[in-house]
Design a protein around this motif. Structure first.
Motif: not given
Length: 243
Positions: A97-119
Motif C-alpha cells: 500500500i505505501r510503496r506499491s511494492d510488486d515483490a510484496a504483492a507477488n508473495r501475497i499472491a503466491a500465498k493467497y492466490p484467490y484473495a482478489i476473487d474472495a474479496i
C-alpha cells in the motif's frame, strides 16, 4: 494530506462538506456536485459517500478495466482479515500500500492466490476479477470506491487506511506518487496504480471526511489529474495544493 476537524462547514471542489458537530457525526459529501460531462471518456470516475448506495460517477464508472496496483488494496484486505495473522503478512501489506511494492504483492499472491476473487465476492464487486494473477486482475472505479467506502464504515481503524495516509513519496520502482484523486482538497489517503508496459494507463483512489473517490485513465498521471480536477468546476481555475 488534508485538514481534520471535529466541526467544519466548508466548500471544497464545489462539494459541500458539512459536519453537525455532534459526537460521532460524519461529514457528508454531495455527489451531485460532480460534473461527469466535464470528464473525457479516457477517464472513469466514481465518488461515494459513506451512506450505502449514495454516490455518483461518469457513465463508464462500472466499466471493467485493468486494476493495476489498486488490486493490492484487495489483496492486503484479504491477508489482514483472512490470512494466517503473521507479522510477515502485515509487513507485506504495508509495502504493497505505501510503496506499491510488486515483490510484496507477488508473495501475497503466491500465498493467497484467490484473495482478489474472495474479496470481490465478499463486497459484491461485479467488475473485479483476479483469477489470472494480480497483474492481470480487473476492477472498476465504482467497485474501488464502494470497497473503500465499506472499509471506512465497517473498519475505520484498518491498517490499510492508515497506510494510505502515509504513502511513500516514491514507489518501490521510483514512480512518484502524487497525482489524480490525491490532488483533491481534504483527501486523507490515496493508493495509486500504473501500467509498467504499453500505452500509459494510471489509476488512483482516495478517501476524505465522509467520501471516497476513484479514477482510472487511459493516459498519463498529468492527464488524470486534469480530468479529476476538471470534474468540479472551481478546480479548473485553482488546483489543489501539492502534498
Amino acid at each position: 494530506m488534508g485538514i481534520r476537524s471535529g466541526a467544519v462547514a466548508a466548500v471544497v471542489t464545489g462539494v459541500w462538506l458539512a459536519v453537525t458537530g455532534a459526537a460521532g457525526a460524519q461529514p457528508r459529501i454531495d455527489p451531485g456536485a460532480i460534473q461527469p460531462a466535464r470528464v473525457l471518456p479516457r477517464t472513469a470516475l466514481a465518488v461515494r459517500t459513506l451512506v450505502p448506495g449514495v454516490g455518483r460517477g461518469t457513465d463508464n464508472e462500472t466499466e471493467e478495466r485493468a486494476a493495476l496496483s489498486i488490486a493490492k488494496l484487495y489483496m492486503a484486505d484479504y491477508a489482514l482479515r483472512h490470512g494466517d495473522g503473521s507479522a510477515e503478512d502485515r509487513d507485506l501489506g504495508e509495502r504493497m500500500i505505501r510503496r506499491s511494492d510488486d515483490a510484496a504483492a507477488n508473495r501475497i499472491a503466491a500465498k493467497y492466490p484467490y484473495a482478489i476473487d474472495a474479496i470481490a465476492k465478499e463486497y459484491s464487486l461485479r467488475a473485479t476479477h483476479g483469477a489470472g494473477g494480480w497483474e492481470l486482475s480487473t476492477t472498476s472505479v465504482a467497485d474501488v470506491a464502494d470497497f473503500l467506502a465499506a472499509k471506512l464504515r465497517a473498519e475505520p481503524d484498518s491498517p490499510i487506511l492508515a497506510w494510505m495516509e502515509q504513502p511513500s513519496d516514491k514507489a518501490s520502482d521510483g514512480t512518484r506518487q502524487d497525482w489524480g484523486t490525491a490532488r483533491l482538497p481534504l483527501v486523507y489517503g490515496t493508493k495509486w496504480g500504473w501500467a509498467d508496459v504499453g500505452p500509459p494507463e494510471v489509476a488512483s483512489v482516495s478517501f476524505g471526511p465522509g467520501f471516497t473517490v476513484a479514477a482510472h485513465t487511459y493516459g498519463t498521471p498529468e492527464q488524470q489529474t486534469e480530468d479529476v480536477l476538471g470534474a468540479w468546476s472551481p478546480l479548473t481555475a485553482r488546483e489543489a495544493p501539492k502534498r
